[in-house]
Structures are given as structure tokens and as C-alpha cells.
Design a protein around this motif. Structure first.
Motif, mmCIF file in Angstrom:
data_model
loop_
_atom_site.group_PDB
_atom_site.id
_atom_site.type_symbol
_atom_site.label_atom_id
_atom_site.label_comp_id
_atom_site.label_asym_id
_atom_site.label_seq_id
_atom_site.Cartn_x
_atom_site.Cartn_y
_atom_site.Cartn_z
ATOM 1 N N LYS A 66 0.810 -1.223 0.000
ATOM 2 C CA LYS A 66 0.000 0.000 0.000
ATOM 3 C C LYS A 66 0.852 1.285 0.000
ATOM 4 O O LYS A 66 1.707 1.455 0.863
ATOM 5 C CB LYS A 66 -0.863 -0.051 1.265
ATOM 6 N N GLY A 67 0.620 2.141 -0.972
ATOM 7 C CA GLY A 67 1.285 3.445 -0.984
ATOM 8 C C GLY A 67 2.730 3.431 -1.441
ATOM 9 O O GLY A 67 3.447 4.408 -1.221
ATOM 10 N N ASN A 85 -4.820 1.414 -4.259
ATOM 11 C CA ASN A 85 -4.165 1.924 -3.052
ATOM 12 C C ASN A 85 -2.729 1.413 -2.907
ATOM 13 O O ASN A 85 -2.042 1.731 -1.956
ATOM 14 C CB ASN A 85 -5.015 1.721 -1.792
ATOM 15 N N LEU A 87 -0.703 2.530 -5.077
ATOM 16 C CA LEU A 87 -0.009 3.671 -5.685
ATOM 17 C C LEU A 87 0.443 4.693 -4.632
ATOM 18 O O LEU A 87 -0.248 4.939 -3.652
ATOM 19 C CB LEU A 87 -0.983 4.339 -6.673
ATOM 20 N N LYS A 89 1.134 8.613 -3.566
ATOM 21 C CA LYS A 89 0.272 9.792 -3.780
ATOM 22 C C LYS A 89 0.507 10.402 -5.166
ATOM 23 O O LYS A 89 -0.425 10.783 -5.852
ATOM 24 C CB LYS A 89 0.521 10.847 -2.690
ATOM 25 N N GLU B 325 1.493 4.741 8.665
ATOM 26 C CA GLU B 325 1.050 4.151 7.398
ATOM 27 C C GLU B 325 1.466 5.070 6.249
ATOM 28 O O GLU B 325 1.516 6.289 6.416
ATOM 29 C CB GLU B 325 -0.482 4.084 7.460
ATOM 30 N N LEU B 326 1.763 4.515 5.074
ATOM 31 C CA LEU B 326 2.100 5.339 3.920
ATOM 32 C C LEU B 326 0.822 5.864 3.272
ATOM 33 O O LEU B 326 -0.186 5.176 3.235
ATOM 34 C CB LEU B 326 2.897 4.520 2.892
ATOM 35 N N ALA B 327 0.918 7.097 2.736
ATOM 36 C CA ALA B 327 -0.252 7.691 2.076
ATOM 37 C C ALA B 327 -0.510 6.991 0.750
ATOM 38 O O ALA B 327 0.423 6.574 0.071
ATOM 39 C CB ALA B 327 0.011 9.169 1.830
ATOM 40 N N SER B 328 -1.784 6.842 0.412
ATOM 41 C CA SER B 328 -2.133 6.198 -0.856
ATOM 42 C C SER B 328 -3.542 6.614 -1.247
ATOM 43 O O SER B 328 -4.309 7.069 -0.404
ATOM 44 C CB SER B 328 -2.064 4.676 -0.705
#
Lengths: 189, 585
Positions: A66-67, A85, A87, A89, B325-328
Motif C-alpha cells: 500500500k502506498g 491503493n 499507488l 500519492k 502508514e504510507l499515504a495512498s
């Protein structure tokens, strides 16, 4: 050397494994440490599949979570959406616009979301859409959708074209090399 | 030379470089490619055995004869091979013997999530666990050395994310390992009670020596944190988890990376824990390492933080250690896409007939497990290899005539050879009126097309003895053996009804090669005549991926359609015809 994460998603049988192997070899030729993760067996039979290609100075995990993806390369319209999700940002979804009905749609349990890409774009996801099937047919085989899309993805990297051609040479059968080279170039545009 | 290799390819390269002479295996995801890749080296005799027990016993025979040998299987395959495994632990080896077992955390292609490390502990065998392709190759070579030095088979634990991940591997040449002398040695190789009693203490002594080896071997290593290691978090891990830990924490923590997961190095663990701050054991599946560390009286955490089920990743490590947590982008809901039977799959017609007649179907392991999926929903039970044939017998023994006339077992050709034959002998011997359908698609399908004893070719694709299924079933005591073509729905239905009506056990062989086989000629794709089609959706009942509805009418994707004709057999209005010249549509 910045780490680059590419998720390749599609429907089992579309050739995501080959695409990941081509991309991995190009990274390798350019001095990257590379890891590729695949899934075989039951999940391959017409189901949703994902392979991961990671490249950098030193890569540890073989998977992308995720991310973390710089790019998602999707072989089917809604498969990119399924894994969106993954990807980052500012990541980019490079996607085929072709649709393949999943069994849940064939049986009438679900409706196919034809407007998935519009909705993703509206939600702020950067998308790059290609009608890969038309280009693959132009190259000479519907099966070359995967190589057309790798061609499209290649626009985001500054690697010399001969590296991609060499990687194709190492991964596809000689009888199909010319057709695949054409598919790659059509995808690259 | 450096190459990009799958963990399984690297393991095969390790077999080659280590001078291995024979590999005998049964295919099983995620282990299959080890044997397939090893077969690319002409120096290695490579074979598919009918099952894992036969494979391991064959490899043992080769070791007994003095050659280095190996055997590869998936985790559940080791259940089948467990019988020889536990006693080969007693006999030890002559030529080195290496046994690969590939676990599948998250069950990408398996029926359970068992942790093979328990086998190493209970069979008292050394087990090594690589964490990438390059270690896979290196560990195989070390496993052979260990096998011969300690007179023991050595287990190599692979996991999906090692077996099916590619990374760079440095290649070397094959080493010349001569075949060792064979000498008759009844006390070592005849495991009668009297001899086995003498061997058991030797196994215990061996384990003690291997514990000492584990303390100093390079298979296990400590990586101290770059800054303040004395206060740093100490993480004990192995295999793929090591990669996730490094990805998230880099060199900010102390890591004890165990390449040898049985037996474990007590002193090394005590020393590592004493020199670290908080100690956490991170391992997928069962708390095998954690329980060992705790038994030493060392305070540590493990399953209190990390889950018992599924596979881990860098996300799981971050989450469970309380890192952000990583942004997504937000998740996007799309229709599910489960695996399905391919267009033209010969199993489709059969399962349609079974579903249509509301039969109870005792299923088995293979592509045809997908007969359980919507819209056919044709299967009642799937357990393990061969359980359909044995299971139906017990089922019918309890319910008698009530179920005998409407229950079938469905098993593939390869699975039948693996462990269906014994169940069929049981049906004949113990007299139930059970009906077994062997779906003979001329290949081991789900694992990616491996030849088997019923299709006339060996692992390398050379002609081999073809076992005649009809003759075999007759020989196992079954009088009624019929053959049908699953593309012919009426003929298939009749064959099954006749078998169920037969007074005695019966076998129906549903025979049609896998549509994905290269030598299978496909008919011209079919098309729907819009003049004749009234949109009744009869053809949609078979769940063929080549047929979809557009504006309420079926459309056939000519790219996918193989012209099998199962859908046209269901069309009362004859609206589906061939696109071939002279075809009806």
C-alpha cells in the motif's frame, strides 16, 4: 539511485509475468538491484493477478505494498482500480482501456464499472490510458497487449531503446520477436 | 556471471552446481519449477513421480546408491512423504540427500497454511531457509555438505515469496562429486525394531552435533544496528521476513537472521538477546522460533504483536511495530475476479451436467476444484489429494442407497495416479456402489502442465510408458468402466446416469485434453445469431469467460472462444453456430 516500484496487474493469462521479466531485465542492464515477485498456480486461472517489479541501489522486499508503487501498469480497465491503493500519492496508473468481464459480472452478480477510470481521475489519480488491444492487433497479435503496455510504460524511463529490445530478445520466442518489437514501438508511440 | 533467477531456478542451479545426480518430485505450487529447471541440466536425472512418497523414496534409493539426490514438494506434499521422511532420519544417507518443501503462507494456491518447520523438529532433521534466490542456490550447496558430514537428509524450506521471486544470482560451475561406494549395512539401512533401537540414539547425538554446528555456521548471522546496538531493538527472524524487516528498519535494529531454522543455536540466541534491548521474534505462521526462545527463559514478544495467519510484508511490519502508514489513494470497489475454468476447459461440460442433476460431488485437488465456483456451484467437498475416491466410499457407507444413486467423486488423471488408485481399490474391496469420475485432461493442469504416468510422456517430454486408465480401473476390481467426452453433454449425462444405475462400483472417464495444451487443435470460434437469439441466457449457465452479456444478449469473444460447443448444446433455438466457412451462423 532512487528505488522504483512497478506493480503489473491484469487477468491471469494476459502475460503479466512476461512483462515483469522484460522490465526487470531492463533495470538490471542499467545497474539496478532488482526483485520481481510472481504468483503461480490456482490464482493464475483467469483470476486477478499482480506481479511486482522493484529496482534500486539495494532492494530487500520482493513485494510492493500500500502506498509504495511509482507506477501501476494495468492490463485491464478495472484491475488497476482494484489495486489503486498500492499507488504512491504522486504515482501514475498506466492502463489499458480494454475490458474483460470477471465471472461475477458474467453471472450477473455485479455490474462492470465502465466509468472506473473517469472516477479515478476525478479522485485525483494520474492516469495514462491506452487502447492496447487495437495496437496489439496492428502489431500482428492480440496476445501482444502486454508488450504494447510495456512500450507505453517505457516512456517514463530514460533507458535506451536498445536495452528494451535486448530484453525482448531474451524473453520472447524468436518466432515472435519481430511482432513484439513492433508492439513495443506502437505502445511507446 | 550474474543472472536474474526465480528462487526455484536458483535452487535448481544449486542442485546442478552441487553435483546432484537425481531429482524425483511431484509437482505442487510453489515448488514445481525447481524440478523443471533442474531438468534443463542433462547431468541430472529428473523425474515426476506419481506422488511425493514415491519421489522421496526414489531420491533415498539414489542416495543409498551413493549419488547426491533431491526431492521437491509443496508443504502438503510433505504430509504424503512423511512416512519415509521420519525413518530416513534414522537410516541417514550415503550420497547427500536434500528435500525441498515449499510453504504457501496466505494460500495463494493451497488448501491449508501448515508450517513445515514442525516436520524438521519432529523428524529431528536440520532445516535451512533461504531469504532470496542467491541464498537459495548457496544454501542448497551447503545442505548437501551438511547432509554428508552429519549423515542426515536436510530439509530446505522455501516459501512462495522466495520460490516465486526473482533476483540476481552469481553462477558457478558444477563441482565433480563422485558416486560414493555402496556397501551392504543392515544395521544402518534395515529399520527393523532391533536396528532402529540402535539408530535412535545416533539421531539424538547427531542433533546435538548439529546444535553445535548451528552456533558457528555462516547460515546464521547477526547484523548489529549502526548506532547504539546495546539499546537497539533485537529482531529474530528468517527467510522472507528478514527482507521485510530490512526494508522497514534497515540498520537501525539488531537482527539475528537464522538461515538454519532447526536445530536452533541456543548460545547465539542468548548472546544476541543479552546484547539487545527489547527482543521481538517475527515469523510467519506458527511461533516455532518464539516458543524456543521463550523456553530458554528469554523475555521476548512475537505472536502477541504479529498474526498467526497469512503472509507478512513491509506493511505488516510497519503496522505491528506502530510505525506510520504510507499515504495512498482511497481504495476503489470493483467486482471480484476469482480464478475460473478457462474458455474451452473440458471440465466445464462435466460440471454443468453434475450441477444440472443436483448430484452430490465429492471433489479433489486440481483445476477441477473450480467446479465449486459460481455459477456451477457443483462441488460439495474438497480436502486433499485423492480424498474424493476414499471420501465417497465412507459417505455412501453411512447413507447407503439414498446417496449411492446421486453422488459422484471427481478426480483428475494425475491426482488419481497420486493417491486415487488406493481409494478405488478400497471401493472395490469393501463393496460400496460408489461412482468415480476420472477427469482425464492428459496433463497435470493446475501446476502449469506437467506430464504424468497416464499421458505417455516423461518430465523431459520424451515418450514414456502410458498407463491405461481403463485397464487400471478394471485391474483394481471395477467392472463398469465407461468413457465419455465432456464436450458432448448428452453423452456425458448418459454415461454418468448409467454408472450410477449400475449395481456395483463404477468409473466414468471424462476424457478431453486441456484446452491450453499446445497440441490441441481448436475449432473455429462460435458466434451468436442475433436473429435467432431471444436472450434466454441458457448459454450463460455454464460460466464461460468467453461469453458475456451486452444489452441483455450474449456476445462471444472470438479471441477467447475455442469452439468447444458446450454453449451451443444448451441453446434450444440453435442460435449459436460456428464462424468457420460453411458454418451455420
Amino acid at each position: 539511485m532512487k528505488t522504483c516500484n512497478v506493480m503489473i496487474v491484469g487477468v491471469g493469462g494476459q502475460g503479466t509475468l512476461l512483462a515483469s521479466r522484460i522490465l526487470g531485465r531492463v533495470f538490471l542492464k542499467n545497474g539496478y538491484d532488482v526483485k520481481i515477485s510472481e504468483v503461480h498456480g490456482m490464482s493464475q486461472r483467469g483470476g486477478s493477478v499482480v506481479t511486482y517489479v522493484r529496482a534500486g541501489e539495494k532492494v530487500y522486499s520482493p513485494i510492493i505494498e500500500k502506498g509504495e508503487a511509482d507506477y501501476i501498469l494495468s492490463f485491464e480497465k478495472i484491475e488497476g482500480a482494484r489495486y489503486i491503493n498500492g499507488l504512491k500519492k504522486d504515482g501514475i496508473l498506466v492502463t489499458n482501456t480494454g475490458e474483460t468481464d470477471p465471472m461475477t459480472v458474467i453471472t450477473g452478480a455485479c455490474e462492470y464499472p465502465h466509468d472506473a477510470l473517469e472516477k479515478l481521475t476525478a479522485a485525483g489519480v494520474k492516469t495514462d490510458e491506452t487502447d492496447a488491444l487495437t495496437l496489439a492487433r496492428e502489431a500482428g497479435s492480440e496476445k501482444a497487449v502486454n508488450v504494447v503496455l510495456i512500450g507505453r510504460l517505457s516512456r517514463y524511463f530514460e533507458f535506451p531503446e536498445e536495452d528494451w529490445m535486448e530484453a525482448l530478445c531474451e524473453t520472447v520466442k524468436p518466432a515472435f520477436l519481430e511482432m513484439n518489437q513492433k508492439a513495443f514501438r506502437l505502445g511507446k508511440g | 556471471m550474474k543472472s536474474l533467477l526465480l528462487g526455484n531456478e536458483a535452487a535448481a542451479r544449486g542442485l546442478f552446481e552441487a553435483g546432484c545426480r537425481l531429482v524425483s518430485s511431484y509437482p505442487g505450487t510453489p515448488s514445481t519449477e525447481i524440478t523443471e529447471e533442474a531438468a534443463k541440466f542433462p547431468e541430472i536425472i529428473c523425474e515426476w513421480a506419481p506422488n511425493e512418497k514415491v519421489a522421496l523414496e526414489t531420491a533415498f534409493g539414489a542416495s543409498l546408491a551413493g549419488g547426491r539426490a533431491a526431492c521437491c514438494m509443496k508443504h502438503v506434499g510433505l504430509n504424503v512423504a512423511a512416512d519415509p521422511l521420519f525413518t530416513i532420519s534414522y537410516t541417514g544417507v550415503n550420497g547427500g540427500l536434500v528435500i525441498f518443501v515449499a510453504d504457501d503462507p496466505a494460500m495463494h494456491s493451497s488448501q491449508n497454511e501448515q508450517d513445515s518447520r514442525h516436520y524438521a523438529v519432529s523428524a529431528k532433521l536440520p532445516m535451512v531457509e533461504p531469504s532470496d534466490s542467491s541464498e537459495a542456490k548457496a544454501f542448497v550447496k551447503q545442505a548437501f555438505e551438511m547432509s554428508e558430514a552429519y549423515d542426515t537428509p536436510v530439509l530446505v524450506r522455501m516459501c512462495t515469496r522466495i520460490a516465486h521471486a526473482q533476483n540476481t544470482v552469481e553462477l558457478s560451475e558444477r563441482i565433480g562429486v563422485p558416486v560414493r561406494a555402496y556397501e551392504k549395512n543392515p544395521q544402518k539401512y534395515i529399520m527393523s525394531p532391533a536396528n532402529a533401537k540402535l539408530r535412535h540414539p545416533i539421531v539424538e547425538e547427531r542433533l546435538t552435533k548439529l546444535r553445535e554446528f548451528a552456533e558457528t555456521t555462516g547460515l546464521n548471522r547477526v547484523e548489529w544496528a549502526e548506532k547504539n546496538p546495546e539499546n537497539a531493538l533485537g529482531i529474530i527472524c528468517s527467510g522472507t521476513v528478514y527482507q521485510y524487516v530490512k526494508e522497514v528498519l534497515g540498520d537501525t535494529v539488531n537482527i539475528l537472521k537464522l538461515g538454519m531454522v532447526n536445530p536452533l543455536p541456543e548460545k547465539l540466541i542468548r548472546d544476541f538477546s543479552a546484547k539487545s534491548g527489547r527482543v521481538i521474534v517475527i515469523e510467519e505462521l506458527d511461533p516455532v522460533l518464539e516458543e524456543y526462545v521463550k523456553a530458554l527463559g528469554i523475555p521476548c514478544e512475537g505472536k502477541s504483536l504479529f498474526p498467526m495467519c497469512g503472509e507478512f510484508s513491509q506493511r505488516v511490519i510497519r503496522e505491528k511495530l506502530g510505525l506510520p502508514e504510507l499515504a495512498s489513494p482511497a481504495p476503489f470497489e470493483v467486482p471480484g475476479r476469482p480464478p475460473i475454468m478457462c474458455a474451452g476447459c473440458p471440465h466445464r461440460g462435466l460440471f454443468f451436467v453434475l450441477a444440472k442433476n443436483h448430484y452430490t460431488v465429492i471433489g479433489d485437488i486440481g483445476c477441477y476444484t473450480l467446479g465449486s465456483a459460481k455459477p456451477l456451484n457443483a462441488v460439495d467437498m474438497v480436502l486433499c489429494m485423492g480424498a474424493s475416491v476414499s471420501g465417497i466410499h465412507g459417505f455412501n457407507k453411512i447413507r447407503g442407497e439414498e446417496t449411492e444413486k446421486k453422488t459422484v467423486a471427481v478426480i483428475g488423471d494425475s491426482t488419481f495416479m497420486h493417491s486415487g488408485m488406493t481409494g478405488l481399490a478400497n471401493i472395490a474391496y469393501n463393496g460400496s456402489n460408489s461412482t468415480v469420475i476420472i477427469v482425464d485432461n492428459s496433463i497435470t493442469g493446475m501446476t502449469g502442465h506437467q506430464n504424468n504416468p497416464t499421458n505417455g510422456f516423461n518430465l523431459r517430454g520424451e515418450p514414456a510408458t502410458k498407463i491405461d486408465l481403463e485397464a487400471l480401473c478394471h485391474a483394481l476390481g471395477i467392472e463398469s468402466v465407461a468413457v465419455c467426452d465432456p464436450y458432448d453433454l448428452k453423452g456425458t449425462e448418459k454415461a454418468i446416469k448409467d454408472a450410477l444405475a449400475f449395481n456395483g462400483p463404477a468409473v466414468v472417464i471424462s476424457r478431453r485434453p486441456c484446452a491450453l495444451l499446445k497440441n490441441v487443435k481448436k475449432a473455429a470460434p462460435l458466434t451468436v445469431d442475433p436473429e435467432k437469439c431471444i436472450g434466454c441466457k441458457s448459454c450463460m449457465r455454464i460460466g464461460c469467460p468467453a461469453i458475456s452479456l451486452r444489452d441483455g444478449r450474449p456476445v462471444i469473444d472470438i479471441g477467447q472462444c475455442t469452439g468447444c460447443g458446450v454453449c451451443s448444446g444448451l441453446c434450444a433455438l440453435d442460435a449459436i453456430g460456428s464462424t468457420a466457412k460453411g458454418g451455420e451462423a
